[in-house]
Design a protein around this motif. Structure first.
Motif, PDB file in Angstrom:
ATOM      1  N   HIS A 145     -19.945 -13.607   7.198  1.00  0.00           N
ATOM      2  CA  HIS A 145     -20.051 -14.885   7.761  1.00  0.00           C
ATOM      3  C   HIS A 145     -21.349 -14.798   8.799  1.00  0.00           C
ATOM      4  O   HIS A 145     -21.154 -15.598   9.688  1.00  0.00           O
ATOM      5  CB  HIS A 145     -18.593 -15.430   8.161  1.00  0.00           C
TER       6      HIS A 145
ATOM      7  N   VAL B  96     -20.636 -20.236   3.930  1.00  0.00           N
ATOM      8  CA  VAL B  96     -20.701 -21.032   5.045  1.00  0.00           C
ATOM      9  C   VAL B  96     -21.998 -21.188   5.788  1.00  0.00           C
ATOM     10  O   VAL B  96     -22.961 -20.792   5.159  1.00  0.00           O
ATOM     11  CB  VAL B  96     -19.885 -19.985   6.269  1.00  0.00           C
TER      12      VAL B  96
ATOM     13  N   ASP C 269     -20.938 -12.939   0.109  1.00  0.00           N
ATOM     14  CA  ASP C 269     -19.361 -13.583   0.375  1.00  0.00           C
ATOM     15  C   ASP C 269     -19.395 -14.561  -0.822  1.00  0.00           C
ATOM     16  O   ASP C 269     -19.876 -15.785  -0.748  1.00  0.00           O
ATOM     17  CB  ASP C 269     -19.204 -14.225   1.760  1.00  0.00           C
TER      18      ASP C 269
ATOM     19  N   GLN D 146     -15.559  -7.481   4.331  1.00  0.00           N
ATOM     20  CA  GLN D 146     -15.733  -8.435   5.146  1.00  0.00           C
ATOM     21  C   GLN D 146     -15.405  -8.022   6.689  1.00  0.00           C
ATOM     22  O   GLN D 146     -15.665  -8.706   7.788  1.00  0.00           O
ATOM     23  CB  GLN D 146     -15.363 -10.019   5.135  1.00  0.00           C
TER      24      GLN D 146
ATOM     25  N   HIS E 181     -16.352 -17.634  -5.559  1.00  0.00           N
ATOM     26  CA  HIS E 181     -16.702 -18.966  -5.067  1.00  0.00           C
ATOM     27  C   HIS E 181     -18.630 -18.692  -4.898  1.00  0.00           C
ATOM     28  O   HIS E 181     -18.760 -17.588  -4.400  1.00  0.00           O
ATOM     29  CB  HIS E 181     -16.266 -19.446  -3.872  1.00  0.00           C
TER      30      HIS E 181
ATOM     31  N   GLU F 181     -15.082 -23.031  -1.715  1.00  0.00           N
ATOM     32  CA  GLU F 181     -13.900 -22.260  -1.205  1.00  0.00           C
ATOM     33  C   GLU F 181     -13.908 -22.347   0.608  1.00  0.00           C
ATOM     34  O   GLU F 181     -12.983 -22.080   1.106  1.00  0.00           O
ATOM     35  CB  GLU F 181     -14.015 -20.854  -1.439  1.00  0.00           C
ATOM     36  N   GLU F 182     -15.277 -22.238   1.114  1.00  0.00           N
ATOM     37  CA  GLU F 182     -15.281 -22.329   2.624  1.00  0.00           C
ATOM     38  C   GLU F 182     -15.021 -23.261   3.331  1.00  0.00           C
ATOM     39  O   GLU F 182     -14.619 -23.045   4.667  1.00  0.00           O
ATOM     40  CB  GLU F 182     -16.775 -21.788   2.743  1.00  0.00           C
TER      41      GLU F 182
HETATM   42 MN    MN Z   1     -16.116 -16.676   3.441  1.00  0.00          MN
END
Ligand code: MN
Ligand code: HGY
Ligand code: MN
Length: 415
Positions: free
Chosen positions: A386, A89, A96, A197, A85, A130-131
């Motif tokens: 994140h 965020v 990410d 992550q 993606h 996606e987030e």
């Molecule tokens: Mn994420």
């Protein structure tokens, strides 16, 4: 399967492009925010489309704004796809999603440059969302591909300013009535490179992981109703303060997950009160819960225990409690044989990949309903994600991309 040598990539181009992409949506305060259909998001997808064109790929933006780069296979059939993606965020880092987007393109471009036309259709994709960071929905891009959009979802989902997803689509030249046309029924394998992550690979000094299971996530909305009152005149023992109840519930929810033990996690990530005035006792509090577990049965138990804990506190404090499920995604097992292609590629690099459970959600968990999906993890330094200081060592970014490319060669260039 072709030779087991690791595929070469253009390392400098890969790292430079990750930096370039991180400029799209960079915040003055640090970190970045690329929310679906915003100017930063459009700029990022245009950059990606330019890179795909530079690689000689056929570029296409689908009905929800996923951007695909494609090379036809000499034997046609179902497609081999890699990507992740391109949204982030709020205040997120540079990797990410972005890693899988940039590395996926680099892998496909390198394969085509070195080995020419594959036998199978080979594609890379930048998945639009996606987030769940802008609209009251998530996995919008992957669900569109996997035919998992809900009826009228684009009309119902809104951002914090009340703008519907449908209006935001129109704003970037997409027609919400056509969203279902993004469905793909011809994907054989989806392979996603992502940062871990979490701290497991970093702390154990391992460089690669393959994901066996992606934890299931429930998003709940808890509404607590008490009585608004005068902050000066209402005595403490007479109050039915909704926020105090919600605060007690927040602590109880964390305890439920802690008592259940890893990998159970539960997070209260948003909270609001009404009437939200400095001199009024809150009459209403509303908060969200994100609850996850990799076991289907224990995840249901976790959700039930959370709801029970909230109700018990509500009764004790004479507060009405309503628990609503916003979305509920069960755990997913990724595809063994596709994961084998990643294992073989990792071994070609001299690395035995760790078998992992992902606590984070991923496009692969949605796309596994439409394709044979597999995921490769590289370490996150300090397990950070994140957040703005999310990082992975450059040599791990390069290694992960080369292993991804090698697995894609295995899948897309088979005789
Ligand atoms: Mn994420
Ligand atoms: O929430 C998740 O796990 C993902 O990062 N969207
Ligand atoms: Mn991600």
């Amino acid at each position: 399967m072709m030779t087991s040598e690791l595929v070469a990539i253009d390392e400098r181009r890969l790292l430079r492009r990750l930096d370039d992409l991180a400029q799209r949506g960079a915040l003055p305060s640090g970190g970045l925010y690329r929310a679906l259909y915003t100017p930063a998001h459009v700029a990022a997808t245009e950059l990606y489309a330019d890179w795909c064109k530079e690689a000689g790929l056929l570029v296409r933006r689908d009905a929800v704004g996923n951007v695909w780069g494609r090379v036809e296979g000499s034997r046609g059939g179902r497609a081999i796809v890699t990507g992740s993606h391109i949204d982030t965020v709020r205040g997120g880092g540079a990797l990410d999603g972005a890693l899988g987007v940039v590395a996926g393109l680099e892998a496909v471009a390198s394969l085509v440059a070195q080995f020419g036309r594959p036998t199978r259709i080979l594609e890379c994709v930048a998945i639009c969302e996606e987030e769940g960071s802008r609209f009251s929905t998530n996995f919008w891009g992957a669900r569109a591909i996997a035919d998992r959009l809900e009826p009228d979802e684009a009309q119902r989902a809104r951002d914090a300013d009340g703008i519907t997803l449908a209006d935001a689509m129109r704003g970037v030249g997409l027609d919400p009535a056509r969203a279902s046309q993004a469905v793909r029924r011809d994907i054989d394998n989806f392979v996603e490179l992502h940062i871990e992550q979490g701290p497991i690979l970093d702390e154990s000094n391992e460089r690669l992981g393959v994901v066996r299971t992606i934890a299931g996530t429930a998003h709940l909305e808890v509404t607590v109703r008490g009585q608004a009152d005068h902050a000066g005149a209402a005595a403490m023992e007479r109050r039915r303060d909704a926020l105090l109840g919600a605060a007690a519930m927040t602590l109880a929810i964390a305890k439920v997950a802690t008592d259940m033990g890893p990998p159970a996690v539960a997070t209260v990530g948003t909270i609001g009160v009404e009437p939200a005035q400095v001199n009024v006792v809150p009459g209403l509090a509303r908060f969200t819960v994100d609850a996850r577990h990799s076991s289907a049965a224990l995840r249901l138990e976790l959700i039930a225990e959370i709801a029970k804990a909230c109700k018990v506190i509500g009764r004790e404090r004479e507060l009405a409690v309503d628990v609503r499920t916003l979305r509920d995604r069960p755990p997913v097992q990724l595809h063994e044989r596709t994961t084998d292609a990643l294992r073989r590629a990792a071994r070609a690099a001299g690395v035995e990949p760790r078998e992992m459970v992902s606590g984070a959600g991923h496009d692969s968990q949605i796309l596994s309903a439409a394709a044979h999906a597999a995921m490769l993890f590289v370490p996150s330094i300090g397990g950070r994600s994140h957040r703005a200081d999310e990082a992975t060592a450059a040599e791990d970014v390069v290694l992960g991309t080369r292993v991804l490319a090698t697995a894609l060669r295995d899948l897309a260039y088979a005789a």
